[in-house]
Scaffold this active site. Structure first.
Site, mmCIF file in Angstrom:
data_model
loop_
_atom_site.group_PDB
_atom_site.id
_atom_site.type_symbol
_atom_site.label_atom_id
_atom_site.label_comp_id
_atom_site.label_asym_id
_atom_site.label_seq_id
_atom_site.Cartn_x
_atom_site.Cartn_y
_atom_site.Cartn_z
ATOM 1 N N CYS A 64 3.220 0.431 1.041
ATOM 2 C CA CYS A 64 2.502 -0.469 1.943
ATOM 3 C C CYS A 64 2.440 0.110 3.349
ATOM 4 O O CYS A 64 3.405 0.714 3.820
ATOM 5 C CB CYS A 64 3.228 -1.808 2.050
ATOM 6 S SG CYS A 64 3.639 -2.603 0.511
ATOM 7 N N CYS A 65 1.322 -0.106 3.991
ATOM 8 C CA CYS A 65 1.178 0.119 5.420
ATOM 9 C C CYS A 65 0.158 -0.891 5.923
ATOM 10 O O CYS A 65 -0.322 -1.728 5.157
ATOM 11 C CB CYS A 65 0.805 1.563 5.758
ATOM 12 S SG CYS A 65 -0.852 2.075 5.274
ATOM 13 N N TRP A 66 -0.181 -0.838 7.189
ATOM 14 C CA TRP A 66 -1.046 -1.870 7.770
ATOM 15 C C TRP A 66 -2.317 -2.073 6.960
ATOM 16 O O TRP A 66 -2.661 -3.180 6.585
ATOM 17 C CB TRP A 66 -1.338 -1.529 9.230
ATOM 18 C CG TRP A 66 -2.002 -2.638 9.980
ATOM 19 C CD1 TRP A 66 -3.240 -2.620 10.545
ATOM 20 C CD2 TRP A 66 -1.475 -3.948 10.247
ATOM 21 N NE1 TRP A 66 -3.520 -3.822 11.147
ATOM 22 C CE2 TRP A 66 -2.434 -4.670 10.978
ATOM 23 C CE3 TRP A 66 -0.275 -4.585 9.936
ATOM 24 C CZ2 TRP A 66 -2.256 -5.975 11.414
ATOM 25 C CZ3 TRP A 66 -0.091 -5.885 10.365
ATOM 26 C CH2 TRP A 66 -1.075 -6.564 11.093
#
Length: 148
Positions: A64-66
């Site tokens: 996950c990232c932004w």
């Protein structure tokens, strides 16, 4: 089943993801911001989770990232990884079925808790296709990785 999980921030569904995987009976290996001892940048965290999958320490990964884009790019740089950025259950189901994806990438910005549950249901409820044409595509990906 052991799932390797990475996030570059503890925002959005990052922590809920780990809790939900535990509720489903999965053991998790955590990286990045979810760990107290690792670098939390998306490229480092996502690569660490992908290496867990590629090297057999985990059967699947979730990064996950932004936006989810950087996390998916970093994971896909690891040989043997087929990471898919999924924003809905239909995409997750297709990624598992037709692409034999082994790492799920999620956006911390746009994935709601309800969507998280639906995406995980589709991802872990799906199986890779046994169709010869689908398997040929996956085999070709391995050839591409080897420069052929």
């Amino acid at each position: 089943m052991r799932i390797s999980v990475a996030a570059d921030e503890r925002v959005g569904v990052a922590e809920e993801l780990v809790v939900e995987l535990g509720r489903r009976g999965f053991e998790t290996l955590v990286h990045g911001a979810l760990s107290d001892s690792e670098r939390d940048d998306w490229a480092w965290a996502s690569a660490a989770a992908a290496r867990d999958v590629a090297e057999g320490r985990a059967e699947q990964g979730v990064v996950c990232c932004w936006t989810g884009t950087g996390a998916s790019i970093a994971a896909n740089k690891v040989a043997g990884i087929r990471a898919a950025l999924c924003g809905d259950a239909a995409t997750a189901a297709g990624a598992r079925k037709w692409n034999d994806a082994n790492v799920l990438a999620l956006s911390l910005r746009s994935t709601s808790r309800a969507e998280l549950t639906e995406i995980l249901d589709a991802w872990f409820g799906g199986e890779p296709s046994a169709d010869a044409q689908d398997r040929a595509n996956i085999a070709h990906l391995a050839k591409i990785e080897r420069g052929r």
